[in-house]
Scaffold this motif. Structure first.
Motif, PDB file in Angstrom:
ATOM      1  N   LEU A 135     -54.979  37.055  -5.716  1.00  0.00           N
ATOM      2  CA  LEU A 135     -55.575  35.988  -6.516  1.00  0.00           C
ATOM      3  C   LEU A 135     -54.544  35.189  -7.300  1.00  0.00           C
ATOM      4  N   GLU A 136     -53.589  35.846  -7.938  1.00  0.00           N
ATOM      5  CA  GLU A 136     -52.684  35.133  -8.843  1.00  0.00           C
ATOM      6  C   GLU A 136     -51.872  34.046  -8.131  1.00  0.00           C
ATOM      7  N   PRO A 137     -51.241  34.335  -6.969  1.00  0.00           N
ATOM      8  CA  PRO A 137     -50.537  33.243  -6.272  1.00  0.00           C
ATOM      9  C   PRO A 137     -51.475  32.117  -5.845  1.00  0.00           C
ATOM     10  N   TRP A 138     -52.684  32.459  -5.430  1.00  0.00           N
ATOM     11  CA  TRP A 138     -53.657  31.420  -5.068  1.00  0.00           C
ATOM     12  C   TRP A 138     -53.974  30.542  -6.278  1.00  0.00           C
ATOM     13  N   ARG A 139     -54.213  31.158  -7.423  1.00  0.00           N
ATOM     14  CA  ARG A 139     -54.594  30.415  -8.627  1.00  0.00           C
ATOM     15  C   ARG A 139     -53.475  29.461  -9.042  1.00  0.00           C
ATOM     16  N   LEU A 140     -52.242  29.943  -9.018  1.00  0.00           N
ATOM     17  CA  LEU A 140     -51.113  29.103  -9.409  1.00  0.00           C
ATOM     18  C   LEU A 140     -50.915  27.950  -8.420  1.00  0.00           C
ATOM     19  N   ALA A 141     -51.003  28.254  -7.127  1.00  0.00           N
ATOM     20  CA  ALA A 141     -50.802  27.208  -6.117  1.00  0.00           C
ATOM     21  C   ALA A 141     -51.890  26.145  -6.209  1.00  0.00           C
ATOM     22  N   LEU A 142     -53.128  26.560  -6.394  1.00  0.00           N
ATOM     23  CA  LEU A 142     -54.214  25.586  -6.518  1.00  0.00           C
ATOM     24  C   LEU A 142     -54.032  24.733  -7.770  1.00  0.00           C
ATOM     25  N   GLY A 143     -53.550  25.349  -8.846  1.00  0.00           N
ATOM     26  CA  GLY A 143     -53.265  24.574 -10.052  1.00  0.00           C
ATOM     27  C   GLY A 143     -52.239  23.493  -9.795  1.00  0.00           C
ATOM     28  N   ASP A 144     -51.220  23.810  -8.982  1.00  0.00           N
ATOM     29  CA  ASP A 144     -50.228  22.797  -8.629  1.00  0.00           C
ATOM     30  C   ASP A 144     -50.851  21.685  -7.790  1.00  0.00           C
ATOM     31  N   GLY A 145     -51.733  22.055  -6.863  1.00  0.00           N
ATOM     32  CA  GLY A 145     -52.395  21.041  -6.051  1.00  0.00           C
ATOM     33  C   GLY A 145     -53.223  20.093  -6.893  1.00  0.00           C
ATOM     34  N   ILE A 146     -53.904  20.636  -7.895  1.00  0.00           N
ATOM     35  CA  ILE A 146     -54.721  19.801  -8.778  1.00  0.00           C
ATOM     36  C   ILE A 146     -53.831  18.903  -9.642  1.00  0.00           C
ATOM     37  N   GLU A 147     -52.702  19.437 -10.109  1.00  0.00           N
ATOM     38  CA  GLU A 147     -51.773  18.594 -10.876  1.00  0.00           C
ATOM     39  C   GLU A 147     -51.233  17.452 -10.027  1.00  0.00           C
ATOM     40  N   ARG A 148     -50.931  17.731  -8.764  1.00  0.00           N
ATOM     41  CA  ARG A 148     -50.446  16.663  -7.886  1.00  0.00           C
ATOM     42  C   ARG A 148     -51.497  15.569  -7.707  1.00  0.00           C
ATOM     43  N   ALA A 149     -52.756  15.998  -7.675  1.00  0.00           N
ATOM     44  CA  ALA A 149     -53.836  15.042  -7.427  1.00  0.00           C
ATOM     45  C   ALA A 149     -54.295  14.321  -8.693  1.00  0.00           C
ATOM     46  N   ARG A 150     -54.311  15.012  -9.841  1.00  0.00           N
ATOM     47  CA  ARG A 150     -54.939  14.440 -11.044  1.00  0.00           C
ATOM     48  C   ARG A 150     -54.064  14.493 -12.293  1.00  0.00           C
ATOM     49  N   GLY A 151     -52.873  15.054 -12.181  1.00  0.00           N
ATOM     50  CA  GLY A 151     -51.995  15.111 -13.336  1.00  0.00           C
ATOM     51  C   GLY A 151     -52.154  16.402 -14.137  1.00  0.00           C
ATOM     52  N   ARG A 152     -51.272  16.600 -15.096  1.00  0.00           N
ATOM     53  CA  ARG A 152     -51.197  17.858 -15.838  1.00  0.00           C
ATOM     54  C   ARG A 152     -52.391  18.091 -16.752  1.00  0.00           C
ATOM     55  N   VAL A 153     -53.002  17.019 -17.240  1.00  0.00           N
ATOM     56  CA  VAL A 153     -54.054  17.195 -18.240  1.00  0.00           C
ATOM     57  C   VAL A 153     -55.417  17.504 -17.621  1.00  0.00           C
ATOM     58  N   PHE A 154     -55.536  17.368 -16.311  1.00  0.00           N
ATOM     59  CA  PHE A 154     -56.836  17.647 -15.688  1.00  0.00           C
ATOM     60  C   PHE A 154     -57.136  19.144 -15.818  1.00  0.00           C
ATOM     61  N   PRO A 155     -58.319  19.515 -16.259  1.00  0.00           N
ATOM     62  CA  PRO A 155     -58.632  20.937 -16.471  1.00  0.00           C
ATOM     63  C   PRO A 155     -58.531  21.747 -15.175  1.00  0.00           C
ATOM     64  N   HIS A 198     -48.409  28.137   7.938  1.00  0.00           N
ATOM     65  CA  HIS A 198     -49.702  28.820   7.809  1.00  0.00           C
ATOM     66  C   HIS A 198     -49.922  29.421   6.427  1.00  0.00           C
ATOM     67  N   ALA A 199     -48.949  29.318   5.531  1.00  0.00           N
ATOM     68  CA  ALA A 199     -49.044  29.985   4.233  1.00  0.00           C
ATOM     69  C   ALA A 199     -50.178  29.419   3.383  1.00  0.00           C
ATOM     70  N   ALA A 200     -51.009  30.312   2.850  1.00  0.00           N
ATOM     71  CA  ALA A 200     -52.139  29.880   2.022  1.00  0.00           C
ATOM     72  C   ALA A 200     -51.664  29.104   0.803  1.00  0.00           C
ATOM     73  N   THR A 201     -50.594  29.564   0.154  1.00  0.00           N
ATOM     74  CA  THR A 201     -50.131  28.898  -1.059  1.00  0.00           C
ATOM     75  C   THR A 201     -49.599  27.497  -0.766  1.00  0.00           C
ATOM     76  N   ARG A 202     -49.027  27.297   0.432  1.00  0.00           N
ATOM     77  CA  ARG A 202     -48.578  25.949   0.798  1.00  0.00           C
ATOM     78  C   ARG A 202     -49.788  25.013   0.925  1.00  0.00           C
ATOM     79  N   TYR A 203     -50.842  25.502   1.555  1.00  0.00           N
ATOM     80  CA  TYR A 203     -52.062  24.702   1.679  1.00  0.00           C
ATOM     81  C   TYR A 203     -52.679  24.402   0.318  1.00  0.00           C
ATOM     82  N   LEU A 204     -52.767  25.422  -0.524  1.00  0.00           N
ATOM     83  CA  LEU A 204     -53.435  25.260  -1.813  1.00  0.00           C
ATOM     84  C   LEU A 204     -52.687  24.305  -2.735  1.00  0.00           C
ATOM     85  N   GLY A 205     -51.377  24.245  -2.597  1.00  0.00           N
ATOM     86  CA  GLY A 205     -50.574  23.396  -3.462  1.00  0.00           C
ATOM     87  C   GLY A 205     -50.512  21.942  -3.048  1.00  0.00           C
TER      88      GLY A 205
END
Length: 273
Positions: free
Chosen positions: A21-41, A251-258
């Motif tokens: 879970l932890e690597p997934w959570r961090l990678a997805l957080g990076d993907g959201i920052e790329r899409a909406r910036g740091r302040v997006f919840p 194929h890495a999940a974290t690459r996709y999530l980020g």
């Protein structure tokens, strides 16, 4: 309440929910920052862990040189070979031997290796061995779905399935009533393979998305050997396909999530909710 629930792919037998879970959570957080910036919840996230259910199959993990194929698995891969490999494809020797790949599957093994390299061939066979086992073992599938039901008790509305987890997610959402998931994101999915789709359980053999799912986005890297069949929109018209570049770990999940594409999909669903 949890916003997002993930479902992992193969080779997690020795791990656990929190470790994945932890690597997934961090990678997805990076993907959201790329899409909406740091302040997006950032969303809250959980993960369905089922890798330990494959412990008896630990010799058939992706990335291993040894592969044990029974007659049913050989027939499964032979069908994939007929689907993706042209009959005129030369049947040359693999650059590195892989125990358990019978001569009957030589063209498939060589075809995958020529396009994705030795590591891609090992990953392809290792991943789809576990997909085939999930599809052929109803007791195993039911045990996996029980864990999904447990995670759904926290009322997530976004589900992300990686690799085998994309097959698990799709079938579970077609099977479990009132699941509450409105957005499905599949990453590195092998669902484009006809040979795999024909083995879906009856409830999942449908032309549209799972009941209740309003948005289905499929994200794949064209160099990902597991997603080698490519887009899903030709088979489910409601799917929106997105192509990304995951660099040296296609194929890495974290690459996709980020990736921005993943983050934007999740962020849009969070905004709607």
């Amino acid at each position: 309440m949890v916003d997002v629930v993930g479902i992992h792919g193969i080779s997690q037998q020795q791990g656990g929910r929190l470790q994945v879970l932890e690597p997934w959570r961090l990678a997805l957080g990076d993907g959201i920052e790329r899409a909406r910036g740091r302040v997006f919840p950032k969303p809250s996230m959980d993960l369905v862990y089922y890798g330990d259910l494959f412990l008896s199959d630990s010799d058939s993990k992706g990335g291993q040189d040894d592969l044990e194929l029974d007659s049913d698995a050989i027939a499964f891969f032979a069908a994939i070979q007929d689907e993706v490999v042209h009959e005129d494809e030369p049947d040359t020797r693999m650059s590195k031997g892989m125990k358990g790949v019978p001569p009957r599957l030589g063209k498939l093994a060589n075809w995958v290796e020529q396009r994705f390299g030795v590591a891609g061939r090992l990953l392809f066979f290792g991943d789809l061995v576990q997909v085939r086992r999930y599809q052929s073992d109803d007791d195993l599938a039911n045990a996996v779905h029980d864990r999904i039901r447990e995670a759904l008790a926290d009322r997530p509305y976004i589900m992300v399935g990686h690799s085998l987890g994309s097959v698990v997610a799709y079938e579970a959402l077609c099977t479990i009533p009132d699941h509450g998931i409105t957005t499905l994101v599949t990453i590195g999915s092998p669902l484009g393979l006809r040979s795999l789709r024909e083995r879906l359980r009856p409830a999942a053999r449908r032309p549209g998305p799972p009941p209740g799912v309003e948005t289905w986005v499929n994200i794949y890297d064209s160099r990902d050997p597991v997603a080698l069949a490519g887009p899903l929109q030709p088979y489910w018209s409601a799917v929106v396909d997105r192509v990304v570049d995951n660099g040296n770990e296609p194929h890495a999940a974290t690459r996709y999530l980020g990736k921005l594409a993943t983050g934007a999909t999740i962020a849009d669903s969070l905004t709607v909710a």
